[in-house]
Design a protein around this motif. Structure first.
Motif, short mmCIF file in Angstrom:
data_model
loop_
_atom_site.label_atom_id
_atom_site.label_comp_id
_atom_site.label_asym_id
_atom_site.label_seq_id
_atom_site.Cartn_x
_atom_site.Cartn_y
_atom_site.Cartn_z
N THR A 147 0.83 -1.20 0.00
CA THR A 147 0.00 0.00 0.00
C THR A 147 0.87 1.25 0.00
N LYS A 148 1.93 1.24 0.80
CA LYS A 148 2.85 2.39 0.84
C LYS A 148 3.48 2.63 -0.53
N ASN B 244 0.88 4.12 -2.82
CA ASN B 244 0.59 5.51 -2.45
C ASN B 244 1.68 6.48 -2.91
N ARG B 245 2.90 5.99 -3.03
CA ARG B 245 3.98 6.86 -3.52
C ARG B 245 4.09 6.79 -5.04
#
Length: 435
Positions: free
Chosen positions: A174-175, A178-179
């Motif tokens: 997810t990280k 998101n980036r």
């Protein structure tokens, strides 16, 4: 004039190899920081941007460089090699498209799959969370998540080491989403890792002796991953846990990958093709590729090079590496890094270090250091390396340990790298897997 880009221990090893050439070449260096070891060998030394193509070409033209050698990966990703070739300056180091072999994990896996190159794990590429949970279920508890780009060695998360559940793996994915990043999820390979680097002129390869690096910060392979705390190579150009077939298969994978890159881009890969391999119960597999010499592995192999390194570099850029006799002496090497206290998570920085007690400085390599008011200081990452070279691993390890211990400052190093005890564990591990 030969231009060298970079200022770490790898580049110090490259500069030394150039300086050993009977051609006695003039060396210039464009560096990220002041490396006193390279400064002593270079006629011209400048601190500047090594990843800005215009700046690099400008400096290369000012110092009348006839050849450039690129040390680290960032300039390759930035297209520095392309710019230098366009300016008529032959360059050891692949162009941006070829450098994807390191800068994009997904590109590498797709290339191996497209050209039926053996050694790849089960994998899938993602740019969203769609299908990630299902693929993790398929892989079970043995999986790896890799950011599809350069993250300074911190983009790879391994189950059991960094990720302890599928929920943690999904959080990391997810990280990355998101980036704005894509990523690869693949099966975790179990075995013993080793590096096999090959000089490549776009068509022909000349293989270097295999090396085993040690990524973990602390004794007994404990602690966080690092850029590499040290490494060793054996006098027989193998490693104690490898078979002749293992080495042959790794060399074949490098060869077929070089052929695939030429087919993919209608132009050959010129530089060092560095395969990060793992010997498993099912044979040799490829963990990843790097597009340059390894650090610390460069310090193991370049001091053993019996051939004229300048001639090897000309063979790479001219496409006639097969006409050069590339040979390495049959001696064992052990490299140990002294790193700042707190490394890798919170290293001390700016503290003075003292190498004056080192008896034999011929194999002392400066890495992340700088000069302040005439004093050598730590620059925040791996600081200095020492390579013991001898007829056996036992003697090489003893010399490396003895000399690196003489470097003074807020530093530590792994005393177990290259020791009989640690190597025996590697051998026993592989015996268990193979049986």
């Amino acid at each position: 004039m030969i231009l060298l880009l970079g200022s770490g221990a790898r580049e110090h090893a490259i500069a030394r190899a150039l300086a050993c050439s009977p051609q006695n070449p003039a060396i210039a260096c464009l560096a990220a920081n002041k490396n006193p070891g390279i400064q002593k060998l270079a006629e011209q030394f400048k601190v500047g941007s090594i990843s800005d193509p215009k700046s690099v070409v400008s400096f290369a033209q000012k110092c009348c460089a006839k050849l450039t050698i690129i040390g680290p990966e960032a300039p390759l990703q930035a297209g520095v090699a392309d710019a230098l070739w366009n300016a008529g300056i032959p360059t050891v180091g692949p162009k941006k498209a070829h450098a994807q072999i390191e800068t994009s994990k997904g590109f590498t896996r797709d290339l191996l799959a497209k050209y039926n190159i053996p050694g790849g794990p089960l994998y899938r590429r993602f740019d969203s969370l769609d299908g990630v949970a299902e693929f993790l279920e398929e892989l079970g508890e043995d999986y790896v998540v890799k950011y599809d780009g350069l993250m300074g060695g911190k983009g790879v998360k391994v189950s059991g080491d960094h990720l302890h559940s599928h929920d943690e793996a999904l959080d990391y994915c997810t990280k990355l989403v998101n980036r704005g990043g894509s990523f690869v999820v693949e099966e975790k390979l179990i075995g013993e890792e080793f590096s096999l680097m090959s000089f490549c002129d776009g068509e022909h390869l000349a293989h270097m002796p295999p090396v085993q690096d040690h990524k973990r910060a602390y004794e007994g392979d404990e602690g966080p991953n690092t850029g590499g705390m040290g490494s060793y190579s054996d006098a027989n150009h193998s490693l104690p846990f490898l078979t002749d077939d293992d080495i042959s298969h790794a060399q074949q994978i490098n060869e077929t990958t070089a052929q695939a890159l030429k087919k993919e881009f209608s132009e050959g890969y010129k530089g060092v093709l560095y395969g990060g391999f793992i010997a498993t119960a099912d044979g040799v597999k490829l963990i990843e590729y790097n597009a340059r010499l390894g650090d610390p592995e460069a310090m193991n192999v370049l001091p053993l090079l019996e051939s004229d390194f300048v001639e090897v570099c000309h063979g790479i850029v001219n496409g006639n590496l097969d006409e050069r006799n590339v040979s390495f002496s049959r001696r064992a090497t052990v490299c140990k890094y002294a790193v700042p206290e707190g490394y890798p998570d919170s290293p001390v920085k700016g503290e003075p270090i003292d190498v004056s007690s080192v008896t034999d400085t011929s194999q002392l390599y400066y890495a992340s250091v700088d000069m302040k008011d005439g004093t050598l200081i730590e620059a925040g990452s791996r600081t200095v390396a020492y390579v013991g070279i001898a007829g056996s691993l036992v003697k090489a390890e003893a010399k490396a340990g003895r000399e690196i211990s003489k470097v003074r400052g807020p530093l530590f190093h792994r005393t177990d790298i290259g020791t009989t005890e640690l190597i025996k564990k590697r051998v026993e591990h592989m015996k268990t897997l193979r049986n």
